[in-house]
Write a protein that holds these residues in place. Structure first.
Motif, short mmCIF file in Angstrom:
data_model
loop_
_atom_site.label_atom_id
_atom_site.label_comp_id
_atom_site.label_asym_id
_atom_site.label_seq_id
_atom_site.Cartn_x
_atom_site.Cartn_y
_atom_site.Cartn_z
N UNK A 58 -9.79 3.81 4.45
CA UNK A 58 -10.32 3.90 3.09
C UNK A 58 -11.10 2.62 2.76
N UNK A 59 -10.53 1.45 3.10
CA UNK A 59 -11.20 0.19 2.81
C UNK A 59 -12.58 0.16 3.45
N UNK A 62 0.83 -1.20 0.00
CA UNK A 62 0.00 0.00 0.00
C UNK A 62 0.87 1.26 0.00
N UNK A 63 0.44 2.25 -0.79
CA UNK A 63 1.10 3.56 -0.79
C UNK A 63 0.04 4.61 -1.15
N UNK A 64 0.32 5.86 -0.81
CA UNK A 64 -0.61 6.94 -1.13
C UNK A 64 -0.79 7.04 -2.65
N UNK A 65 0.30 6.90 -3.37
CA UNK A 65 0.21 6.98 -4.83
C UNK A 65 -0.70 5.92 -5.41
N UNK A 66 -0.60 4.69 -4.91
CA UNK A 66 -1.46 3.60 -5.40
C UNK A 66 -2.91 3.84 -5.00
N UNK A 67 -3.12 4.42 -3.82
CA UNK A 67 -4.48 4.73 -3.38
C UNK A 67 -5.10 5.78 -4.29
N UNK A 86 -8.87 11.09 0.46
CA UNK A 86 -7.71 10.90 -0.41
C UNK A 86 -6.91 12.19 -0.52
N UNK A 87 -7.61 13.32 -0.60
CA UNK A 87 -6.92 14.61 -0.71
C UNK A 87 -6.08 14.90 0.54
N UNK A 88 -6.53 14.37 1.69
CA UNK A 88 -5.82 14.61 2.95
C UNK A 88 -4.98 13.39 3.36
N UNK A 89 -4.71 12.51 2.41
CA UNK A 89 -4.07 11.23 2.71
C UNK A 89 -2.77 11.37 3.50
N UNK A 90 -1.97 12.38 3.20
CA UNK A 90 -0.66 12.51 3.84
C UNK A 90 -0.76 12.94 5.30
N UNK A 91 -1.96 13.27 5.75
CA UNK A 91 -2.14 13.65 7.15
C UNK A 91 -2.32 12.42 8.04
N UNK A 92 -2.51 11.25 7.42
CA UNK A 92 -2.81 10.03 8.17
C UNK A 92 -1.60 9.09 8.21
#
Length: 313
Positions: free
Chosen positions: A223-224, A177-182, A208-214
């Motif tokens: 997300x799942x 899993x990675x933010x890019x793949x998500x 998804x837009x705030x993904x890097x905050x998690x």
């Protein structure tokens, strides 16, 4: 890779029911089977109850605990054995894409299982099979459906959609899993989610837009859970028409005025119930073949599961 799908063994025609019979599901054995790898379980057999065997039921005691007991002799209690079995096998089911359970079963039923009090009086159809309850508690995002409900066209199509979407996300997790793949995954599923829940579509977009905050592990599971919860909501002609209009907008520069009117008419006639979904979808696919659009071509909405399943009207 084929989808791994858990299933109550009796639905595959195995004679494991209390009366020595089975409840073979024609849909599971014919239409779905070529696309999946079944993991068959019979919790009652697995805890040593044998076949045939005295029937069991869900019974509420004075402490409001739900127990799994024999009908003729409620002192024969299988609750602890069933819970121990579930705790043993459920950790190995994390990669399942879904589960088909036997309706009304005190071990496998998903909903509306008969519940009794200690005097043998029925308290209504308010129970959940003990094994299935633990399955859904451990994996709240997992698509679970009963064999009887699969006779309903809308419920069947919804379950299969969730099954293939869950498998797709499981593959993403398996590859790392990675933010890019998500972001790429979410991009492919945007219009499918919109067709089920416009509200969830916006909420997942914000996530998804705030993904890097998690934390990555937290994001992966959040997300799942939210994604599968969104798809569990039944789509409607109104939500499908909304998506179709969005897709039509991608061709506004390429289509002639007559072609735009023709497609708009198909979408409106579908929305009003005069045409099946495949009518406007087929026209959109035709225009997509004429005017290459990689973003649209990648949209899962256009084919959320194999066409051979024949689920879209």
């Amino acid at each position: 890779m084929q989808l791994a799908v858990g299933i109550s063994a009796c639905l595959l025609g195995q004679k494991v029911r209390y009366d020595g019979g089975h409840k073979a599901s024609e849909f599971c054995l014919t239409q779905l089977q070529p696309h999946v790898r079944y993991i068959a379980v019979c919790p009652e057999n697995a805890i040593g109850m044998g076949t045939p065997r005295p029937p069991i039921r869900l019974q509420k005691n004075k402490q409001d605990e739900i127990r799994l007991v024999q009908v003729k002799d409620s002192s024969l209690d299988y609750t602890d054995a069933m819970q121990q079995y579930s705790e043993q096998v459920l950790p190995g089911m994390e990669q399942l894409a879904g589960f088909v359970v036997c309706a009304k079963s005190p071990s496998c039923g998903m909903e509306r299982v008969r519940l009794y009090n200690e005097q043998g009086h029925q308290l209504g159809k308010a129970g959940v099979g003990l094994f299935t309850r633990q399955l859904m508690q451990r994996y709240p995002w997992l698509p679970v459906e009963e064999d009887g409900r699969l006779h309903d066209e809308a419920l069947r199509e919804n379950f299969i959609t969730r099954l293939f979407a869950c498998h797709d996300y499981q593959q993403l997790r398996g590859e790392g899993f990675s933010v890019g793949k998500l972001v790429e995954f979410h991009s492919r599923y945007k219009f499918l989610v919109m067709a089920h829940s416009p509200i969830a579509y916006r909420e997942l977009g914000r996530l998804v837009a705030q993904a890097k905050l998690f934390d990555k592990a937290e994001l992966e599971m959040r997300y799942l859970h939210d994604f599968m919860q969104a798809l569990q909501q039944l789509s409607s002609r109104k939500t499908h028409a909304n998506v179709l209009q969005h897709l039509q907008g991608f061709f506004k520069q390429q289509l002639s005025s007559k072609e735009r009117q023709e497609l708009a008419s198909l979408i409106d006639r579908y929305r009003q119930g005069h045409l099946p979904l495949m009518a406007p979808l087929t026209m959109l696919q035709h225009h997509l073949s004429r005017f290459d659009n990689k973003y649209l071509a990648a949209q899962t909405y256009l084919q959320p599961y194999p066409e051979s399943l024949g689920l879209r009207g």
